[in-house]
Scaffold this motif. Structure first.
Motif, PDB file in Angstrom:
ATOM      1  N   ARG A 131     -60.964  26.194  53.061  1.00 41.96           N
ATOM      2  CA  ARG A 131     -60.043  25.312  52.328  1.00 41.96           C
ATOM      3  C   ARG A 131     -60.692  24.844  51.031  1.00 41.96           C
ATOM      4  NH1 ARG A 131     -59.458  19.720  52.738  1.00 41.96           N
ATOM      5  NH2 ARG A 131     -60.694  19.714  54.662  1.00 41.96           N
ATOM      6  N   ALA A 132     -59.941  24.905  49.956  1.00 40.93           N
ATOM      7  CA  ALA A 132     -60.469  24.545  48.642  1.00 40.93           C
ATOM      8  C   ALA A 132     -60.992  23.117  48.607  1.00 40.93           C
ATOM      9  CB  ALA A 132     -59.396  24.740  47.577  1.00 40.93           C
ATOM     10  N   GLY A 133     -60.305  22.195  49.297  1.00 39.03           N
ATOM     11  CA  GLY A 133     -60.703  20.787  49.248  1.00 39.03           C
ATOM     12  C   GLY A 133     -61.714  20.381  50.291  1.00 39.03           C
ATOM     13  N   SER A 134     -62.263  21.338  51.053  1.00 38.94           N
ATOM     14  CA  SER A 134     -63.232  20.989  52.093  1.00 38.94           C
ATOM     15  C   SER A 134     -64.496  20.383  51.485  1.00 38.94           C
ATOM     16  CB  SER A 134     -63.603  22.227  52.899  1.00 38.94           C
ATOM     17  OG  SER A 134     -64.674  21.954  53.768  1.00 38.94           O
ATOM     18  N   ASP A 135     -64.987  19.352  52.136  1.00 39.11           N
ATOM     19  CA  ASP A 135     -66.256  18.741  51.721  1.00 39.11           C
ATOM     20  C   ASP A 135     -67.451  19.417  52.374  1.00 39.11           C
ATOM     21  OD1 ASP A 135     -65.009  16.800  50.123  1.00 39.11           O
ATOM     22  OD2 ASP A 135     -64.692  15.497  51.869  1.00 39.11           O
ATOM     23  N   HIS A 136     -67.189  20.427  53.188  1.00 37.43           N
ATOM     24  CA  HIS A 136     -68.262  21.039  53.974  1.00 37.43           C
ATOM     25  C   HIS A 136     -68.291  22.554  53.795  1.00 37.43           C
ATOM     26  CE1 HIS A 136     -68.469  17.087  55.735  1.00 37.43           C
ATOM     27  NE2 HIS A 136     -67.242  17.195  56.209  1.00 37.43           N
ATOM     28  N   LYS A 137     -68.080  22.992  52.575  1.00 34.25           N
ATOM     29  CA  LYS A 137     -68.057  24.427  52.310  1.00 34.25           C
ATOM     30  C   LYS A 137     -69.375  25.092  52.673  1.00 34.25           C
ATOM     31  CE  LYS A 137     -64.710  24.264  48.452  1.00 34.25           C
ATOM     32  NZ  LYS A 137     -64.639  22.793  48.288  1.00 34.25           N
ATOM     33  N   ASP A 138     -70.489  24.434  52.341  1.00 36.42           N
ATOM     34  CA  ASP A 138     -71.790  25.054  52.618  1.00 36.42           C
ATOM     35  C   ASP A 138     -72.010  25.249  54.111  1.00 36.42           C
ATOM     36  OD1 ASP A 138     -72.287  25.126  49.928  1.00 36.42           O
ATOM     37  OD2 ASP A 138     -73.669  23.423  49.918  1.00 36.42           O
ATOM     38  N   VAL A 139     -71.562  24.300  54.917  1.00 38.22           N
ATOM     39  CA  VAL A 139     -71.710  24.444  56.364  1.00 38.22           C
ATOM     40  C   VAL A 139     -70.787  25.544  56.879  1.00 38.22           C
ATOM     41  CG1 VAL A 139     -71.562  23.274  58.602  1.00 38.22           C
ATOM     42  CG2 VAL A 139     -72.375  22.024  56.593  1.00 38.22           C
ATOM     43  N   ALA A 140     -69.572  25.591  56.339  1.00 39.84           N
ATOM     44  CA  ALA A 140     -68.642  26.659  56.728  1.00 39.84           C
ATOM     45  C   ALA A 140     -69.230  28.026  56.394  1.00 39.84           C
ATOM     46  CB  ALA A 140     -67.300  26.463  56.027  1.00 39.84           C
ATOM     47  N   VAL A 141     -69.848  28.148  55.236  1.00 42.68           N
ATOM     48  CA  VAL A 141     -70.479  29.408  54.849  1.00 42.68           C
ATOM     49  C   VAL A 141     -71.650  29.726  55.775  1.00 42.68           C
ATOM     50  CG1 VAL A 141     -71.876  30.523  53.058  1.00 42.68           C
ATOM     51  CG2 VAL A 141     -69.728  29.395  52.454  1.00 42.68           C
TER      52      VAL A 141
END
Length: 436
Positions: free
Chosen positions: A311-321
């Motif tokens: 999701r573009a607005g996620s605050d946890h992109k690095d963890v998702a990656v």
């Protein structure tokens, strides 16, 4: 099991409850399925959570009938998942990409070296405007499944050339097998597996991409040649005296019963075949179709069923990656996927060495890996082309086998449908990544 225009079943998982959610680094993962089912993504989430105590992956199930209707409103409201699976076929991801609802993954692609694993053909299906938007999921390939016992009884070795395969078919016909290669053409869509593979062999990855994403035409000579070869095979009795009279289910029953020596298909048949044959599964093997013409390059087939988006607005992109890395780019994670029947993108050798998979599954993966460096082609063109072209393909392939349509007429019917779809804007947007 792979069926036409529906694609592949999205993996079904339930809420991972191994670690309590922590808002600071919680990644909510949405998948579609039935509540209460626990499968591979729970295992992967539990593994990640145990190795990363400061982060939590929560896998949340949504019933399949409400997943798609609920997803875009949730993303638009900023309340949707951080990470989720969604389609990659024509039209499906346009709303979430063009609407700015999903994150551009190109930087992560470069930073993490994902290009070392993800084939160019899969990148083309998960990118738009020179940017990567998803990680391809649920890979399937196709190849020739065969009965080893029948081959041995008739002195047939695994064919390495077109002449070898022609000789094998003639030997089998002489031995009383009136359908050397089962096709299931009464259902139309199984023929498209041959179409996809043969179009790819004759045109190569570049030729396929030139049509899908540039100015190439389905009437270009390689596609006419491939269609002519398929018609020739039918005329010579490869698919039996009545090639469109047998359905796919009947074909599989006959194949596993040892009544049809070969069939060109994919991994979805393996589980059922093992249940039917039991100890007799050792009598079956798999090989890549040899080149159809002298000097032709062997390109294995590879298609994906869905993609993973952030999701573009996620605050946890690095963890998702990081979770994506642990699933798809870590050998142990890839082995866990394989052991549960989910094939990750790219080379499989290292993961297969660790995975617990049926021998036929391993043989299929290894046969594709042998030629992967040549470049892959789509296994299922019907899942990445618009519906009107699929209809033209299905109907035209039957007509081609029956000899009531010429190769030139068949490819022209595809091109006519393609031009209509291009004018209506229903084809896939050009894929590929921009310069780094």
């Amino acid at each position: 099991m792979r069926i036409p225009r529906i694609g592949y079943a999205i993996a079904f998982v339930a809420m991972s409850g191994a670690v309590p959610a922590t808002a600071q680094n919680e990644v909510v993962v949405w998948v579609s399925g039935e509540p209460g089912q626990t499968t591979v993504y729970d295992k992967l989430a539990d593994r990640f959570n145990a190795e990363n105590p400061d982060s939590v992956i929560n896998v949340v199930v949504n019933p399949s009938d409400i997943f798609n209707p609920a997803l875009i409103p949730a993303l638009s409201a900023g309340e949707g998942p951080d990470l989720f699976m969604f389609g990659t076929g024509p039209g499906q991801p346009a709303a979430i990409i063009d609407g700015g609802l999903v994150a551009d993954l190109t930087g992560y692609f470069n930073e993490n070296g994902w290009g070392d694993t993800i084939p160019a053909g899969v990148i083309n299906q998960t990118s738009k405007d020179g940017k990567l938007w998803a990680i391809g999921n649920e890979v399937e390939t196709t190849a020739m499944f065969y009965n080893k016992k029948i081959f041995e009884e008739n002195g047939i070795a695994v064919p390495e050339t077109w002449a070898d395969l022609e000789a094998a078919v003639e030997t089998l016909k002489a031995a009383g097998y009136d359908t050397p290669v089962g096709l299931g053409a009464a259902d139309k869509w199984p023929i498209s597996h041959w179409q996809s593979m043969m179009f790819g062999r004759y045109a190569g990855p570049d030729g396929i991409n030139d049509v899908l994403f540039a100015d190439g035409k389905w009437t270009d000579e390689p596609f006419v040649q491939a269609s002519a070869r398929l018609q020739e095979m039918s005329d010579n009795g490869w698919f039996g005296p009545s090639p469109v009279a047998i359905g796919y289910a009947e074909l599989l029953d006959s194949f596993w019963a040892g009544e049809m020596p070969m069939t060109y298909t994919g991994p979805w048949i393996i589980s059922g075949g093992l249940n039917i044959t039991g100890d007799g599964a050792a009598d079956f093997g798999v090989f890549q179709m040899p080149p159809f013409e002298e000097g032709q390059t062997l390109h294995p087939t590879e298609s994906i069923g869905s993609g993973w988006y952030i999701r573009a607005g996620s605050d946890h992109k690095d963890v998702a990656v990081a979770f994506l890395n642990s699933m798809f780019f870590d050998t142990e994670g890839r082995a866990i996927l394989l052991s549960d029947g989910v094939v990750p993108v790219g080379p499989l050798d290292d993961a297969l060495a660790q995975a617990d998979v049926p021998r036929l599954t391993a043989d299929l993966g290894q046969s594709a890996d042998t030629y992967r460096s040549n470049g892959t082609v789509p296994a299922f063109l019907d899942t990445i082309t618009p519906g009107n072209l699929t209809t033209a393909s299905y109907d035209g392939l039957q007509a081609l086998l029956l000899g009531v349509m010429t190769p030139e007429e068949f490819t022209q019917s595809l091109e006519d449908a393609w031009q209509t779809a291009k004018a209506e804007g229903t084809i896939m947007a050009p894929g590929g990544l921009g310069a780094n």
